[in-house]
Scaffold this motif. Structure first.
Motif, PDB file in Angstrom:
ATOM      1  N   GLU A  57      15.913  -0.576   4.609  1.00 26.29           N
ATOM      2  CA  GLU A  57      15.665  -0.454   3.171  1.00 26.29           C
ATOM      3  C   GLU A  57      14.155  -0.583   2.979  1.00 26.29           C
ATOM      4  N   VAL A  58      13.536   0.408   2.345  1.00 30.78           N
ATOM      5  CA  VAL A  58      12.080   0.439   2.222  1.00 30.78           C
ATOM      6  C   VAL A  58      11.657   0.009   0.829  1.00 30.78           C
ATOM      7  N   LEU A  59      10.746  -0.963   0.767  1.00 32.97           N
ATOM      8  CA  LEU A  59      10.168  -1.457  -0.475  1.00 32.97           C
ATOM      9  C   LEU A  59       8.665  -1.229  -0.409  1.00 32.97           C
ATOM     10  N   ILE A  60       8.047  -0.860  -1.525  1.00 32.17           N
ATOM     11  CA  ILE A  60       6.614  -0.586  -1.565  1.00 32.17           C
ATOM     12  C   ILE A  60       5.987  -1.364  -2.704  1.00 32.17           C
ATOM     13  N   CYS A  61       4.832  -1.968  -2.434  1.00 29.67           N
ATOM     14  CA  CYS A  61       4.062  -2.626  -3.481  1.00 29.67           C
ATOM     15  C   CYS A  61       2.633  -2.118  -3.420  1.00 29.67           C
ATOM     16  N   ASP A  62       2.135  -1.615  -4.531  1.00 25.72           N
ATOM     17  CA  ASP A  62       0.742  -1.186  -4.618  1.00 25.72           C
ATOM     18  C   ASP A  62       0.323  -1.217  -6.082  1.00 25.72           C
ATOM     19  N   PRO A  63      -0.491  -2.205  -6.459  1.00 28.73           N
ATOM     20  CA  PRO A  63      -0.907  -2.303  -7.855  1.00 28.73           C
ATOM     21  C   PRO A  63      -1.894  -1.209  -8.266  1.00 28.73           C
ATOM     22  N   ARG A  64      -2.372  -0.426  -7.292  1.00 29.00           N
ATOM     23  CA  ARG A  64      -3.323   0.653  -7.597  1.00 29.00           C
ATOM     24  C   ARG A  64      -2.527   1.876  -8.046  1.00 29.00           C
ATOM     25  N   THR A  65      -2.514   2.122  -9.328  1.00 31.97           N
ATOM     26  CA  THR A  65      -1.683   3.201  -9.875  1.00 31.97           C
ATOM     27  C   THR A  65      -2.096   4.570  -9.361  1.00 31.97           C
ATOM     28  N   GLU A  66      -3.336   4.700  -8.884  1.00 33.84           N
ATOM     29  CA  GLU A  66      -3.805   5.996  -8.386  1.00 33.84           C
ATOM     30  C   GLU A  66      -3.030   6.458  -7.149  1.00 33.84           C
ATOM     31  N   PHE A  67      -2.399   5.528  -6.439  1.00 33.94           N
ATOM     32  CA  PHE A  67      -1.723   5.879  -5.191  1.00 33.94           C
ATOM     33  C   PHE A  67      -0.227   6.122  -5.363  1.00 33.94           C
ATOM     34  N   VAL A  68       0.269   5.956  -6.566  1.00 33.86           N
ATOM     35  CA  VAL A  68       1.708   6.046  -6.778  1.00 33.86           C
ATOM     36  C   VAL A  68       2.178   7.492  -6.897  1.00 33.86           C
ATOM     37  N   TYR A  69       1.298   8.407  -7.245  1.00 36.48           N
ATOM     38  CA  TYR A  69       1.698   9.805  -7.483  1.00 36.48           C
ATOM     39  C   TYR A  69       2.295  10.429  -6.213  1.00 36.48           C
ATOM     40  N   GLY A  70       3.381  11.167  -6.389  1.00 39.09           N
ATOM     41  CA  GLY A  70       3.976  11.907  -5.284  1.00 39.09           C
ATOM     42  C   GLY A  70       5.032  11.148  -4.504  1.00 39.09           C
ATOM     43  N   TRP A  71       5.248   9.878  -4.845  1.00 38.79           N
ATOM     44  CA  TRP A  71       6.289   9.112  -4.170  1.00 38.79           C
ATOM     45  C   TRP A  71       7.621   9.400  -4.853  1.00 38.79           C
ATOM     46  N   GLU A  72       8.515  10.095  -4.141  1.00 42.14           N
ATOM     47  CA  GLU A  72       9.835  10.319  -4.689  1.00 42.14           C
ATOM     48  C   GLU A  72      10.680   9.074  -4.459  1.00 42.14           C
ATOM     49  N   GLU A  73      11.729   8.951  -5.228  1.00 39.61           N
ATOM     50  CA  GLU A  73      12.557   7.749  -5.170  1.00 39.61           C
ATOM     51  C   GLU A  73      13.168   7.541  -3.793  1.00 39.61           C
TER      52      GLU A  73
ATOM     53  N   GLY B 266       0.825  -1.208   0.000  1.00 43.79           N
ATOM     54  CA  GLY B 266       0.000   0.000   0.000  1.00 43.79           C
ATOM     55  C   GLY B 266       0.852   1.247   0.000  1.00 43.79           C
ATOM     56  N   ALA B 267       0.494   2.219  -0.816  1.00 42.73           N
ATOM     57  CA  ALA B 267       1.261   3.459  -0.949  1.00 42.73           C
ATOM     58  C   ALA B 267       0.448   4.666  -0.509  1.00 42.73           C
ATOM     59  N   GLY B 268      -0.444   4.479   0.456  1.00 45.87           N
ATOM     60  CA  GLY B 268      -1.280   5.576   0.946  1.00 45.87           C
ATOM     61  C   GLY B 268      -0.527   6.492   1.891  1.00 45.87           C
ATOM     62  N   GLN B 269      -1.296   7.372   2.554  1.00 46.21           N
ATOM     63  CA  GLN B 269      -0.679   8.387   3.404  1.00 46.21           C
ATOM     64  C   GLN B 269       0.104   7.775   4.562  1.00 46.21           C
ATOM     65  N   LEU B 270      -0.475   6.768   5.219  1.00 46.84           N
ATOM     66  CA  LEU B 270       0.220   6.144   6.346  1.00 46.84           C
ATOM     67  C   LEU B 270       1.543   5.548   5.897  1.00 46.84           C
ATOM     68  N   SER B 271       1.563   4.933   4.736  1.00 51.22           N
ATOM     69  CA  SER B 271       2.799   4.322   4.240  1.00 51.22           C
ATOM     70  C   SER B 271       3.899   5.359   4.053  1.00 51.22           C
ATOM     71  N   ARG B 272       3.533   6.574   3.692  1.00 53.23           N
ATOM     72  CA  ARG B 272       4.542   7.618   3.513  1.00 53.23           C
ATOM     73  C   ARG B 272       5.221   7.955   4.835  1.00 53.23           C
ATOM     74  N   TYR B 273       4.421   8.049   5.907  1.00 46.41           N
ATOM     75  CA  TYR B 273       5.000   8.314   7.221  1.00 46.41           C
ATOM     76  C   TYR B 273       5.880   7.145   7.668  1.00 46.41           C
ATOM     77  N   VAL B 274       5.382   5.923   7.472  1.00 49.02           N
ATOM     78  CA  VAL B 274       6.139   4.739   7.873  1.00 49.02           C
ATOM     79  C   VAL B 274       7.455   4.673   7.102  1.00 49.02           C
ATOM     80  N   ALA B 275       7.394   4.926   5.800  1.00 44.17           N
ATOM     81  CA  ALA B 275       8.593   4.851   4.963  1.00 44.17           C
ATOM     82  C   ALA B 275       9.648   5.854   5.422  1.00 44.17           C
ATOM     83  N   GLU B 276       9.208   7.062   5.739  1.00 41.79           N
ATOM     84  CA  GLU B 276      10.159   8.086   6.162  1.00 41.79           C
ATOM     85  C   GLU B 276      10.833   7.703   7.479  1.00 41.79           C
ATOM     86  N   MET B 277      10.043   7.213   8.431  1.00 46.76           N
ATOM     87  CA  MET B 277      10.627   6.800   9.715  1.00 46.76           C
ATOM     88  C   MET B 277      11.532   5.590   9.546  1.00 46.76           C
TER      89      MET B 277
END
Length: 327
Positions: free
Chosen positions: A189-205, A171-182
């Protein structure tokens, strides 16, 4: 070891390939309170540039001074021991708290082949023991396990090196962004999987690396091991449960899923209906996180990472959520 120590070895390899002389320092023993634990590393280049850390800073300054004032002759022994803080005055001088004492190996890196081999095997997610003979400077690499620890008998230093800890987020939702940063700040090493393309926007490398495919495929493709944590955060059972069916039968040291106590109970019942064994289901953490009264995504992320780090470090969990449900 963490990525900071891997970066030390990467720099050692880069400097040696460029033809520069390098001294590698490793903490082998401490007494009292010491700033860095055994295994901590520092590399010193021939021009005084350093990477890594073995203390709070004062020992590093003295190591650089040793280079510039000739206490490290180019034709000296391949390895020698250095001790700081034998007396209370010296401990105070070198910033060692409570009269602590620190012993280091000072190792001249002549042949960097073992460095390249070690790094390559760590990147392949192997755990490696490096045996350093203090009399000859010879280095031997052997396979190790997660139960192995650093040992030093005065003649041989056996240090353990391994891949970075990994966190796969479903999941690449809002909570995942906070978790990834922490998680990144905690050296995962952070890996993300989300087949929903609508949630991928705004994720920097720099937030992490995306793994393609469906959640169950992602769990398999990353070759999940004992240094991997997997957390399902989509709140969509069609995606979360798909990942959990595979993750709970893997070697991951932590598998969790977002949800209230009611939803977590229903998820366990559903996993049983899907054929997952009770032993595997019992590995599931849900609700996720330690009880800190979290209410917003940032606090839930903090609660989750506190639980993951506690389990990684072998700490008994005593602060699980009592009755309050997650959203």
């Amino acid at each position: 070891m963490d990525s900071a120590d891997l970066n030390v070895l990467r720099s050692v390899l880069q400097w040696r390939l460029a033809g520069q002389r390098v001294m590698l320092y490793s903490v082998v023993e401490t007494w009292g309170t010491a700033p860095r634990a055994p295994g901590a590393m520092l590399a010193l280049r021939e021009d005084g540039v350093v990477i890594g850390s073995v203390s709070g800073g004062c020992v590093e300054d003295d190591l650089i001074a040793r280079l510039h004032d000739g206490r490290i002759p180019p034709d000296g022994p391949p390895v020698q021991l250095i001790t700081y803080g034998v007396t209370r005055d010296e401990a105070a001088r070198f910033g060692l708290p409570c009269g602590g004492t620190l012993r280091l190996t000072e190792e001249r890196v002549d042949d960097a082949a073992w460095v390249a081999d070690l790094l390559s095997r760590c990147e392949a997610h192997e755990i490696i023991a490096r045996e350093l003979n203090l009399a000859t400077g010879e280095v031997i690499l052997r396979s190790a396990t997660k139960a192995d620890v650093l040992t030093f008998d005065g003649q041989t230093l056996r240090a353990i090196y391994g891949p970075r800890w990994r966190l796969l987020l479903i999941g690449a939702g809002q909570l995942s962004r906070y978790v990834a940063e922490m998680a990144r700040l905690l050296d995962f090493e952070v890996l993300i999987c989300d087949p929903r393309t609508e949630f991928v926007y705004g994720w920097e490398e720099q937030h992490g690396r995306f793994v393609s495919g469906m959640p169950d495929e992602a769990v398999l493709s990353i070759q999940t091991d004992e240094r991997t944590a997997i957390v399902a955060l989509t709140h969509d059972p069609r995606l979360d449960d798909m990942a959990l069916l595979t993750a709970l039968d893997s070697r991951a040291f932590y598998v969790g899923a977002l949800g209230s106590r009611v939803n977590s109970r229903k998820r366990r019942e559903n996993l049983a209906l899907l054929g997952l064994s009770q032993q595997a289901i019992d590995r599931l953490h849900g609700p996720i996180g330690l009880h800190i009264g979290s209410h917003n995504p940032a606090e839930i992320a903090l609660s989750l990472m506190a639980e993951i780090v506690a389990i990684k470090n072998g700490v008994e969990l005593k602060q699980k959520k009592p009755s309050k449900e997650q959203a």
